[in-house]
Design a protein around this motif. Structure first.
Motif, PDB file in Angstrom:
ATOM      1  N   MET A 120       0.991  -1.201   0.094  1.00  0.00           N
ATOM      2  CA  MET A 120      -0.001   0.026   0.007  1.00  0.00           C
ATOM      3  C   MET A 120       0.699   1.214   0.028  1.00  0.00           C
ATOM      4  SD  MET A 120      -2.860  -1.056   2.596  1.00  0.00           S
ATOM      5  CE  MET A 120      -4.100  -2.454   2.618  1.00  0.00           C
ATOM      6  N   LEU A 121       1.970   1.448   0.786  1.00  0.00           N
ATOM      7  CA  LEU A 121       2.951   2.361   0.916  1.00  0.00           C
ATOM      8  C   LEU A 121       3.712   2.531  -0.478  1.00  0.00           C
ATOM      9  CD1 LEU A 121       4.342   4.480   2.286  1.00  0.00           C
ATOM     10  CD2 LEU A 121       5.975   2.908   3.065  1.00  0.00           C
ATOM     11  N   GLY A 122       3.882   1.621  -0.954  1.00  0.00           N
ATOM     12  CA  GLY A 122       4.469   1.451  -2.531  1.00  0.00           C
ATOM     13  C   GLY A 122       3.469   2.194  -3.519  1.00  0.00           C
ATOM     14  N   TYR A 123       2.238   1.783  -3.217  1.00  0.00           N
ATOM     15  CA  TYR A 123       1.168   2.461  -4.228  1.00  0.00           C
ATOM     16  C   TYR A 123       1.071   3.928  -3.923  1.00  0.00           C
ATOM     17  CZ  TYR A 123      -3.655   3.376  -5.754  1.00  0.00           C
ATOM     18  OH  TYR A 123      -4.603   4.206  -6.622  1.00  0.00           O
ATOM     19  N   VAL A 124       1.115   4.133  -2.770  1.00  0.00           N
ATOM     20  CA  VAL A 124       1.001   5.702  -2.308  1.00  0.00           C
ATOM     21  C   VAL A 124       2.046   6.463  -2.939  1.00  0.00           C
ATOM     22  CG1 VAL A 124       1.167   7.284  -0.568  1.00  0.00           C
ATOM     23  CG2 VAL A 124      -0.394   5.394  -0.058  1.00  0.00           C
ATOM     24  N   VAL A 125       3.292   6.085  -2.865  1.00  0.00           N
ATOM     25  CA  VAL A 125       4.557   6.792  -3.249  1.00  0.00           C
ATOM     26  C   VAL A 125       4.592   6.820  -4.932  1.00  0.00           C
ATOM     27  CG1 VAL A 125       6.915   6.457  -3.645  1.00  0.00           C
ATOM     28  CG2 VAL A 125       6.053   6.012  -1.340  1.00  0.00           C
ATOM     29  N   ASP A 126       4.038   5.663  -5.571  1.00  0.00           N
ATOM     30  CA  ASP A 126       4.102   5.759  -6.898  1.00  0.00           C
ATOM     31  C   ASP A 126       2.992   6.254  -7.569  1.00  0.00           C
ATOM     32  OD1 ASP A 126       5.299   5.341  -9.644  1.00  0.00           O
ATOM     33  OD2 ASP A 126       4.130   3.279  -9.467  1.00  0.00           O
ATOM     34  N   ILE A 127       1.618   5.957  -7.027  1.00  0.00           N
ATOM     35  CA  ILE A 127       0.422   6.215  -8.053  1.00  0.00           C
ATOM     36  C   ILE A 127      -0.312   7.459  -7.206  1.00  0.00           C
ATOM     37  CG2 ILE A 127      -1.796   5.340  -8.651  1.00  0.00           C
ATOM     38  CD1 ILE A 127       0.739   3.779  -9.800  1.00  0.00           C
ATOM     39  N   ASP A 128      -0.498   7.206  -6.027  1.00  0.00           N
ATOM     40  CA  ASP A 128      -1.577   8.408  -5.333  1.00  0.00           C
ATOM     41  C   ASP A 128      -0.992   9.000  -3.922  1.00  0.00           C
ATOM     42  OD1 ASP A 128      -3.873   9.818  -4.945  1.00  0.00           O
ATOM     43  OD2 ASP A 128      -5.052   7.822  -4.039  1.00  0.00           O
ATOM     44  N   PRO A 129       0.086   9.913  -4.181  1.00  0.00           N
ATOM     45  CA  PRO A 129       1.090  10.503  -2.987  1.00  0.00           C
ATOM     46  C   PRO A 129       0.175  11.250  -2.312  1.00  0.00           C
ATOM     47  CG  PRO A 129       1.657  11.639  -5.357  1.00  0.00           C
ATOM     48  CD  PRO A 129       0.480  10.412  -5.729  1.00  0.00           C
ATOM     49  N   GLY A 130       0.916  11.444  -0.926  1.00  0.00           N
ATOM     50  CA  GLY A 130       0.151  12.328  -0.097  1.00  0.00           C
ATOM     51  C   GLY A 130       0.994  12.007   1.246  1.00  0.00           C
ATOM     52  N   PRO A 131       0.899  12.940   2.313  1.00  0.00           N
ATOM     53  CA  PRO A 131       1.483  12.726   3.451  1.00  0.00           C
ATOM     54  C   PRO A 131       1.083  11.284   4.109  1.00  0.00           C
ATOM     55  CG  PRO A 131       0.118  14.471   3.831  1.00  0.00           C
ATOM     56  CD  PRO A 131      -0.110  13.878   2.484  1.00  0.00           C
ATOM     57  N   VAL A 132       2.095  10.726   4.620  1.00  0.00           N
ATOM     58  CA  VAL A 132       1.932   9.134   5.393  1.00  0.00           C
ATOM     59  C   VAL A 132       2.436   9.171   6.701  1.00  0.00           C
ATOM     60  CG1 VAL A 132       2.269   6.798   5.219  1.00  0.00           C
ATOM     61  CG2 VAL A 132       2.337   8.066   3.044  1.00  0.00           C
TER      62      VAL A 132
END
Length: 175
Positions: free
Chosen positions: A27-39
């Motif tokens: 899920m983190l990889g998806y966030v970084v590559d596809i749908d970024p935001g603060p995590v």
């Protein structure tokens, strides 16, 4: 469920060593590559967060080209890229421990990942439940995602059991 815009919170309770952390890393990889935001990614302790960064996160960055292009390995002199903070275009990953109230309340986060919540501190330095403090970080995001995972411990006193019982209580099926 993670990419479903109508799902805000996902709770996974499962036995040890069945891929819960690996799921969070995907899920983190998806966030970084596809749908970024603060995590914000929370582990039981700051020491656990540092260990996770070194043993799990750094190899993922190194071995996953789309993530590697956007998130570099730790560099001690870069304030935006340390063991506990990683910048990427459109966001930043902050790794925290449930025992550090200052870090739990430090930044807004669109994404909150809670790993092994049954091993979290019951109270974050007198400031309350770490899960509640983390969820408050997402208040300003209409498209927030909160994912909590853990192996349950004592029935009736388990944080993941409580979170699971508050949700839809769905079960995976191979059918």
């Amino acid at each position: 469920a993670f990419t479903d815009p109508y799902v805000e919170k996902i709770v996974v309770t499962a036995s040890s060593q069945v891929g819960k952390t690996e799921m969070l890393m995907n899920m983190l990889g998806y966030v970084v590559d596809i749908d970024p935001g603060p995590v914000m990614y929370c582990m039981p302790t700051v020491d656990n967060a540092e260990d996770f960064s070194k043993r799990r996160l750094e190899p993922m960055i190194r071995d996953t080209e789309p993530v590697r292009r956007k998130m570099a390995a730790s560099k001690s002199r870069s304030s935006g890229n340390t063991i506990l903070k990683k910048r990427f275009p459109g966001g930043m990953l902050t790794l925290v421990g449930s025992n550090s109230p200052a870090n739990l309340a430090s930044v807004p986060a669109r994404y909150v990942f809670g790993d092994e919540i049954d091993r979290w501190a019951k109270d974050a330095g007198g400031e309350g439940d770490p899960a509640g403090l983390l969820e408050a970080r997402t208040a300003t995001f209409w498209n927030k995602k909160i994912v909590m995972v853990s192996t349950p411990t004592v029935m009736g006193a388990s944080a993941i059991e409580t979170e699971f019982m508050l949700g839809t209580q769905e079960y995976w099926s191979a059918k």
